[in-house]
Motif scaffolding. Structure first.
Motif, PDB file in Angstrom:
ATOM      1  N   GLU A   1      11.456  -4.510  -8.032  1.00 37.93           N
ATOM      2  CA  GLU A   1      10.690  -4.384  -8.910  1.00 37.93           C
ATOM      3  C   GLU A   1      11.014  -5.025 -10.343  1.00 37.93           C
ATOM      4  O   GLU A   1      10.418  -5.497 -11.008  1.00 37.93           O
ATOM      5  CB  GLU A   1      10.178  -2.936  -9.171  1.00 37.93           C
ATOM      6  N   SER A   2      12.541  -5.051 -10.517  1.00 32.95           N
ATOM      7  CA  SER A   2      13.015  -5.392 -11.984  1.00 32.95           C
ATOM      8  C   SER A   2      13.361  -6.736 -11.586  1.00 32.95           C
ATOM      9  O   SER A   2      13.793  -7.429 -10.714  1.00 32.95           O
ATOM     10  CB  SER A   2      14.335  -4.787 -12.277  1.00 32.95           C
TER      11      SER A   2
ATOM     12  N   GLY B   1      13.965  -0.803  -7.921  1.00 29.94           N
ATOM     13  CA  GLY B   1      13.287  -0.887  -6.867  1.00 29.94           C
ATOM     14  C   GLY B   1      12.701   0.329  -6.212  1.00 29.94           C
ATOM     15  O   GLY B   1      12.620   1.324  -6.626  1.00 29.94           O
ATOM     16  N   THR B   2      12.112  -0.004  -5.058  1.00 26.20           N
ATOM     17  CA  THR B   2      11.523   1.298  -4.129  1.00 26.20           C
ATOM     18  C   THR B   2      12.473   1.116  -2.954  1.00 26.20           C
ATOM     19  O   THR B   2      12.914  -0.041  -2.196  1.00 26.20           O
ATOM     20  CB  THR B   2      10.393   1.254  -4.073  1.00 26.20           C
ATOM     21  N   VAL B   3      12.492   2.272  -2.242  1.00 27.96           N
ATOM     22  CA  VAL B   3      13.078   2.406  -0.789  1.00 27.96           C
ATOM     23  C   VAL B   3      12.406   3.398   0.151  1.00 27.96           C
ATOM     24  O   VAL B   3      11.657   4.440  -0.541  1.00 27.96           O
ATOM     25  CB  VAL B   3      14.446   2.874  -0.766  1.00 27.96           C
ATOM     26  N   HIS B   4      12.227   2.962   1.003  1.00 25.73           N
ATOM     27  CA  HIS B   4      11.369   4.103   2.058  1.00 25.73           C
ATOM     28  C   HIS B   4      12.254   4.877   2.905  1.00 25.73           C
ATOM     29  O   HIS B   4      13.424   4.092   3.755  1.00 25.73           O
ATOM     30  CB  HIS B   4      10.361   3.207   3.095  1.00 25.73           C
ATOM     31  N   ASP B   5      12.256   6.037   3.064  1.00 21.72           N
ATOM     32  CA  ASP B   5      13.131   6.775   4.090  1.00 21.72           C
ATOM     33  C   ASP B   5      13.488   6.512   5.316  1.00 21.72           C
ATOM     34  O   ASP B   5      14.587   6.554   5.757  1.00 21.72           O
ATOM     35  CB  ASP B   5      12.671   8.366   4.045  1.00 21.72           C
ATOM     36  N   GLU B   6      12.555   5.937   5.997  1.00 15.52           N
ATOM     37  CA  GLU B   6      12.725   5.412   7.460  1.00 15.52           C
ATOM     38  C   GLU B   6      12.846   3.925   7.543  1.00 15.52           C
ATOM     39  O   GLU B   6      13.744   3.553   8.531  1.00 15.52           O
ATOM     40  CB  GLU B   6      11.401   5.606   8.175  1.00 15.52           C
ATOM     41  N   HIS B   7      12.436   3.055   6.521  1.00 17.74           N
ATOM     42  CA  HIS B   7      12.759   1.442   6.722  1.00 17.74           C
ATOM     43  C   HIS B   7      13.676   0.982   5.777  1.00 17.74           C
ATOM     44  O   HIS B   7      13.938  -0.207   5.750  1.00 17.74           O
ATOM     45  CB  HIS B   7      11.243   1.031   6.573  1.00 17.74           C
ATOM     46  N   GLY B   8      14.269   1.772   4.892  1.00 21.80           N
ATOM     47  CA  GLY B   8      15.097   1.105   3.842  1.00 21.80           C
ATOM     48  C   GLY B   8      14.377   0.547   2.570  1.00 21.80           C
ATOM     49  O   GLY B   8      13.311   0.766   2.258  1.00 21.80           O
TER      50      GLY B   8
ATOM     51  N   GLY C   1       0.721  -1.129   0.061  1.00 26.75           N
ATOM     52  CA  GLY C   1      -0.170   0.055   0.034  1.00 26.75           C
ATOM     53  C   GLY C   1       0.702   1.229   0.140  1.00 26.75           C
ATOM     54  O   GLY C   1       0.345   2.411   0.321  1.00 26.75           O
ATOM     55  N   LEU C   2       2.077   1.200  -0.506  1.00 24.76           N
ATOM     56  CA  LEU C   2       2.887   2.411  -0.492  1.00 24.76           C
ATOM     57  C   LEU C   2       3.071   3.027  -1.735  1.00 24.76           C
ATOM     58  O   LEU C   2       3.325   2.105  -2.868  1.00 24.76           O
ATOM     59  CB  LEU C   2       4.284   2.111   0.309  1.00 24.76           C
ATOM     60  N   GLN C   3       3.155   4.082  -1.877  1.00 28.45           N
ATOM     61  CA  GLN C   3       3.381   4.560  -3.421  1.00 28.45           C
ATOM     62  C   GLN C   3       4.848   5.233  -3.245  1.00 28.45           C
ATOM     63  O   GLN C   3       5.148   6.491  -2.916  1.00 28.45           O
ATOM     64  CB  GLN C   3       2.198   5.846  -3.688  1.00 28.45           C
ATOM     65  N   LEU C   4       5.902   4.526  -3.754  1.00 33.55           N
ATOM     66  CA  LEU C   4       7.192   4.791  -3.579  1.00 33.55           C
ATOM     67  C   LEU C   4       7.972   4.901  -4.943  1.00 33.55           C
ATOM     68  O   LEU C   4       7.471   4.042  -5.904  1.00 33.55           O
ATOM     69  CB  LEU C   4       8.048   3.917  -2.898  1.00 33.55           C
ATOM     70  N   PRO C   5       8.491   6.124  -5.332  1.00 32.05           N
ATOM     71  CA  PRO C   5       9.172   6.223  -6.812  1.00 32.05           C
ATOM     72  C   PRO C   5      10.224   5.107  -6.893  1.00 32.05           C
ATOM     73  O   PRO C   5      10.849   4.472  -5.914  1.00 32.05           O
ATOM     74  CB  PRO C   5       9.876   7.519  -6.608  1.00 32.05           C
ATOM     75  N   LEU C   6      10.307   4.729  -7.968  1.00 28.14           N
ATOM     76  CA  LEU C   6      11.219   3.850  -8.624  1.00 28.14           C
ATOM     77  C   LEU C   6      12.508   4.360  -8.658  1.00 28.14           C
ATOM     78  O   LEU C   6      12.960   5.641  -8.721  1.00 28.14           O
ATOM     79  CB  LEU C   6      10.940   3.173  -9.981  1.00 28.14           C
ATOM     80  N   CYS C   7      13.776   3.699  -8.379  1.00 30.45           N
ATOM     81  CA  CYS C   7      15.106   4.174  -8.322  1.00 30.45           C
ATOM     82  C   CYS C   7      15.868   3.077  -8.595  1.00 30.45           C
ATOM     83  O   CYS C   7      15.745   1.780  -8.411  1.00 30.45           O
ATOM     84  CB  CYS C   7      15.360   4.729  -7.080  1.00 30.45           C
ATOM     85  N   ALA C   8      17.286   3.275  -8.746  1.00 31.95           N
ATOM     86  CA  ALA C   8      18.154   2.094  -8.862  1.00 31.95           C
ATOM     87  C   ALA C   8      18.931   1.865  -7.299  1.00 31.95           C
ATOM     88  O   ALA C   8      19.311   2.773  -6.629  1.00 31.95           O
ATOM     89  CB  ALA C   8      19.501   2.664  -9.787  1.00 31.95           C
TER      90      ALA C   8
END
Length: 75
Positions: free
Chosen positions: A47-48, A35-42, A18-25
């Motif tokens: 995704e790839s 994939g995705t990363v959360h500021d507080e949880h890593g 349920g998280l809308q996180l931007p894709l990044c390397a």
């Protein structure tokens, strides 16, 4: 005239958590991936399907859309 900018978000992160996180390397022991990363949880999701040899290759794949979306977060 109004323009809308949308950032691609992780399908698995959104669907499974349920998280809308931007894709990044991101980097793991296996190599770089999209994939995705959360500021507080890593890191949240890989995704790839593929791994890339360098961060630049992963970022170029993300920018060009030349990567394969994983459909399952399982192994």
């Amino acid at each position: 005239m109004t323009s809308t900018f949308t950032t691609a978000v992780g399908l698995l992160a959104h669907r499974d958590m349920g998280l809308q996180l931007p894709l990044c390397a991101l980097k793991s022991a296996a190599g770089y991936y999209i994939g995705t990363v959360h500021d507080e949880h890593g890191p949240v999701s890989r995704e790839s399907v593929e791994y890339f040899g360098t961060q630049q290759q992963a970022e170029e794949a993300l920018a060009s859309g030349r990567w394969t979306q994983r459909l399952s977060s399982g192994l």
